[in-house]
Each structure stands twice: as C-alpha cells, then as structure tokens.
Design an enzyme around this catalytic site. Structure first.
Site, PDB file in Angstrom:
ATOM      1  CB  SER A  41      -0.928   0.017   1.223  1.00  0.00           C
ATOM      2  OG  SER A  41      -0.164  -0.013   2.421  1.00  0.00           O
ATOM      3  CG  ASN A  72      -3.799  -4.908  13.209  1.00  0.00           C
ATOM      4  OD1 ASN A  72      -3.282  -4.920  12.091  1.00  0.00           O
ATOM      5  ND2 ASN A  72      -4.228  -6.009  13.811  1.00  0.00           N
ATOM      6  CB  THR A  80     -40.443  26.554  -7.233  1.00  0.00           C
ATOM      7  OG1 THR A  80     -41.621  26.991  -7.928  1.00  0.00           O
ATOM      8  CG2 THR A  80     -40.191  27.467  -6.040  1.00  0.00           C
ATOM      9  CG  HIS A  81     -41.596  22.860  -9.595  1.00  0.00           C
ATOM     10  ND1 HIS A  81     -41.598  21.553  -9.135  1.00  0.00           N
ATOM     11  CD2 HIS A  81     -42.345  23.567  -8.703  1.00  0.00           C
ATOM     12  CE1 HIS A  81     -42.325  21.477  -8.039  1.00  0.00           C
ATOM     13  NE2 HIS A  81     -42.785  22.681  -7.746  1.00  0.00           N
ATOM     14  CB  SER A 119     -15.806  25.442 -28.434  1.00  0.00           C
ATOM     15  OG  SER A 119     -15.891  24.394 -29.379  1.00  0.00           O
ATOM     16  CE  LYS A 152     -20.742  26.292 -26.449  1.00  0.00           C
ATOM     17  NZ  LYS A 152     -20.411  24.888 -26.698  1.00  0.00           N
ATOM     18  CG  ASN A 169     -17.685  25.327 -23.516  1.00  0.00           C
ATOM     19  OD1 ASN A 169     -18.772  25.726 -23.948  1.00  0.00           O
ATOM     20  ND2 ASN A 169     -16.791  24.735 -24.282  1.00  0.00           N
ATOM     21  CD  GLU A 212     -19.989  22.227 -18.574  1.00  0.00           C
ATOM     22  OE1 GLU A 212     -20.908  22.731 -19.225  1.00  0.00           O
ATOM     23  OE2 GLU A 212     -18.947  21.781 -19.095  1.00  0.00           O
ATOM     24  CE1 TYR A 251      -6.382  -3.167   9.454  1.00  0.00           C
ATOM     25  CE2 TYR A 251      -5.459  -5.347   9.016  1.00  0.00           C
ATOM     26  CZ  TYR A 251      -5.646  -4.022   8.649  1.00  0.00           C
ATOM     27  OH  TYR A 251      -5.111  -3.553   7.478  1.00  0.00           O
ATOM     28  CD  GLN A 292      -3.262  -2.756   1.724  1.00  0.00           C
ATOM     29  OE1 GLN A 292      -2.540  -3.219   2.596  1.00  0.00           O
ATOM     30  NE2 GLN A 292      -3.138  -3.081   0.444  1.00  0.00           N
ATOM     31  CE  LYS A 332      -4.027   2.572   5.318  1.00  0.00           C
ATOM     32  NZ  LYS A 332      -4.984   1.423   5.287  1.00  0.00           N
TER      33      LYS A 332
END
Length: 441
Positions: free
Chosen positions: A7, A94, A139-140, A261, A267, A269, A274, A301, A306, A309
């Site tokens: 690890s 451990n 709303t909506h 773009s 464009k 973006n 995003e 344990y 392992q 992490k």
C-alpha cells in the site's frame, strides 16, 4: 503477491503522521521502562532524520517496503542500528495505521474547514455588495417570485456553513487515540495511553482495543461529508451554469474559470462548474464502494481495511480542489443586473394579488382563486397583469381599490417578505451580519 499486498504507493502521504505517532510511542516506551533515556533520544532523533528525507524528497523506498510503517521503520534501522527494532514493542500495524489515519485526517479536516469558510466569506462579501440586485426566484425551474440575488447567494452560504459545522463535529468525534490497542487485545507493557493521547493531541484513548484497531466510522463519515458537501457545490454549480447560458444571461464567468471550444470560436464553456458537478459522482462512488467493503467484515482488524485509504484520500483531495475552484469562480464572476431584472414578469406577482386581498380581510383560500382568475384574465387578453385596470380587478372582487396598482412593484413585493429569513433587504442584511459573526468566531 508482494505487489498486490503493498500500500506504500498511496499511504506514503501519511509519512508525517506515522513519524509523529512513532515519536510519541517512543516516549511512552521510555515511561514504561522498555527504553532507556539514551535509546529514546536515539530513536526520536533518528525519526527526525527520516522525516527530513521525506521533506526534501530524497527518501528511497524499496520493493520490500509494504507500507509507510515498514518503510519508515526499515529506514530508521539503517540510520540508527538495531535499537530501531525496539520501536515496535507492543505495537501492531493495526493500531498504528488507525492512529496515522486519524492524525492525517485531523489536519486535512482543519484545512477543509478553512476552505469552506473562505467560500462562505466570498458569498457573504458579494451578497452585501450586490444587495440591491433583484432577479426571478425559481421553483421547478419555473419563474416563481422575485427575490434578491443576495438571498440566493446566502442560501448557498448557509448550506456551506452547515457543512463546516458538520466537519468540525466529525473531527471532534473522531479525536480518540487507537494507539496502545496492539493487534487487538491491548498493550502488554502498560504504556500510558493517556500520555499518548495528550502527546498526540487526542482528547482520550479509544476505550476498547477491539474497537480501536477496527473502527473506520470516521472514514465513512468523512466520505459522507464530502458527498453531501459536493451535493451543495453541485447545486451551486448547476444554478450558475444555467444562469450563464445565453437564454438567461444573468452571469458571466471569468476567463480563468471557463474555456473556449476547440471547434466553435463563439463558445465560452463553464468547465470549472461542470467539473465540480461531475466530480460529485466521484465522491459518491468513494462512499458507496467503502460502505460495501465495511458491511461484510467481522470484528477487529481485517486486511480489507487497507481499502479505506484510497477512497478517503481521493474524496478529500476532490472536495478540497472543488471548494477552492468554487471560491475562485464565485469571487470573479460578473453579474448582469439588467438581465436579471428584465426577466421579471407580472405573473410572478400573482401571489401578491392574493395577499393584497388578505390584507383587506378576505380568506387566503378565496384570494388564491381570485388571483388565478386575474392571471387567466390577463392571458386571455395577451397582456401583462399590470395592464389590468382597477375596474377589471373589481370584476373579480369588490375590495380591489386604486391602491391595487402598487401590487406591480417588484421591489415592494420583495421587501414585504420581511419575516426572519425572507428576501427583504433588511432581513438579507441580517443574514449577512449573522454569517459575518460566524466567520469572525
């Protein structure tokens, strides 16, 4: 199998926590009369040398280094000799790894709280400066009622404040020391775990050694915290993505937080937002995957742990980056108040029509239907509601009077929402002061 079992490639980032924990354990061994004063000095100084190698990026790992613990102990032995073999007396990997993870997360958690506070500060600063900007509330995704832009910003800020408070509570709850639990049954040399707790900045030892080596609730909690915080960042991002489209035109992102773009030169973006929205799914995956790891484990344990992490590291790294990007994006974007106000329409004041009659004693359930009829009357004539005359309104209810023209004032409508938490200027500024007070605390 050696590679599969290793690890070090990811837990090496806990080198500082591992050395800090080992130095405290050396001191506890001296207090338990396992080490002499000279041996304690040799080991503490040797661990300082190992730390220096990590700090200067000259530490050389070997294929036999299974994890950060064995790597540090191996290098310590090379530097100070056989006395390094006494370091692990009564200690297991451990309880060692459980301690390292809490030490690491405690410091990272403090950093994350700082990032959240910076984001709240950016929202509060803009909210105060742009308090007179009004816009449609939705709303909506349908226009609903007029609100202040600042009110929207502060709705994010309150969510983020709650995120910071939740994280602080998590850090307090996890601040118990596993070290001294041994492999599972406890330490046979009666090391002073209260001394270790104080030395390492913990509030107390974990009270049960079986729990000490196996408890990963704090990992599950930080993964849930990152997921929920990312939900809040995703909602903020989605709103600004929509508001930045040509169809809305409410905001424009700074060039530093947007891209062009590769094909279409017109464009611009909102890549920063995003990516925040997209990375939200990543943190959900970290949480879901780890919960599946946990759910089938027996007590104490198991090597499955392992797998705790990488999701923790990934989720913490992801939310740390997103918080900073969100702060930069919010601090530098340009708003277009004229576009916001131009998007307001009289139908958003239909509730105000109902409230006008409520103030004259008409029951709300009745006024709600009357307001609906006013909307339909304006639609049937293809005019704004404000084009309805007082005479038109009187056909709907006799209590409409000349003062009904005041209904069509957007700012007056907003400032009538003056109960605590409302969008009126006075209540928005109260929110600003409350959040400023929290930031100063």
């Amino acid at each position: 199998m050696e590679s599969f079992n290793s690890s070090l490639r990811f837990d090496r980032r806990m080198w500082k926590a591992d050395i800090h924990g080992s130095q405290a354990y050396v001191k506890a061994l001296e207090r338990a009369h396992i080490l002499t004063s000279s041996e304690r000095t040799t080991l503490v100084d040797g661990l300082d040398l190992v730390a220096k190698e990590w700090e200067t990026d000259v530490f050389v790992s070997l294929p036999s280094d299974e994890d950060i613990h064995t790597a540090n102990e191996r290098r310590l032995g090379e530097l100070v000799g056989p006395v390094a073999g006494k370091l692990h007396t009564g200690r297991s990997r451990n309880d060692q790894v459980a301690t390292d993870m809490r030490l690491w997360l405690r410091e990272e958690g403090k950093r994350l709280v700082g990032y959240v506070r910076e984001l709240v500060g950016a929202a509060v600063e803009r909210a105060e400066r742009e308090v007179d900007v009004i816009m449609p509330g939705y709303t909506h995704l349908q226009r609903a009622q007029p609100i202040r832009w600042s009110h929207l910003l502060l709705s994010y800020a309150w969510s983020w404040r709650a995120d910071a408070e939740r994280l602080e509570q998590l850090l307090k709850r996890m601040n118990q020391l596993p070290l001294g639990s041994g492999a599972l049954a406890g330490n046979p040399f009666n090391v002073d775990r209260h001394f270790l707790s104080t030395e390492l900045g913990f509030d107390s030892p974990v009270p049960n050694s079986l729990l000490g080596v196996s408890d990963r609730d704090f990992v599950a909690e930080i993964l849930f915290w990152t997921s929920l915080t990312m939900v809040h960042l995703s909602k903020f991002s989605e709103d600004l993505i929509v508001y930045g489209t040509s169809e809305f035109g409410f905001v424009t992102l700074a060039d530093a937080y947007s891209t062009g773009s590769s094909l279409m030169p017109q464009k611009k973006n909102p890549d920063s937002l995003e990516l925040i929205r997209g990375k939200t799914g990543r943190t959900f995956g970290d949480l879901a995957g780890f919960m599946m790891t946990l759910k089938g484990l027996p007590s104490t344990y198991n090597k499955d742990l392992q797998e705790d992490k990488e999701p923790m590291f990934d989720a913490v790294d992801t939310v740390a980056a997103c918080l900073q990007i969100a702060t930069g994006t919010l601090s530098t974007l340009t708003i277009h108040p004229e576009r916001m106000e131009a998007s307001l329409s009289n139908d958003m004041l239909a509730t105000d029509v109902a409230e006008y009659l409520v103030r004259k004693g008409v029951p709300f359930r009745e006024t709600h239907h009357i307001a609906g009829r006013a909307v339909r009357l304006a639609e049937s004539r293809t005019v704004e509601m404000s084009a309805l005359s007082v005479a038109d309104l009187k056909t709907l209810h006799p209590l409409f009077d000349e003062d009904a023209v005041q209904i069509w004032d957007y700012r007056a409508s907003i400032d009538r929402r003056c109960a605590v938490g409302g969008t009126a200027k006075e209540t928005v500024l109260e929110q600003v002061e409350a959040l400023r007070g929290w930031l100063k605390a």
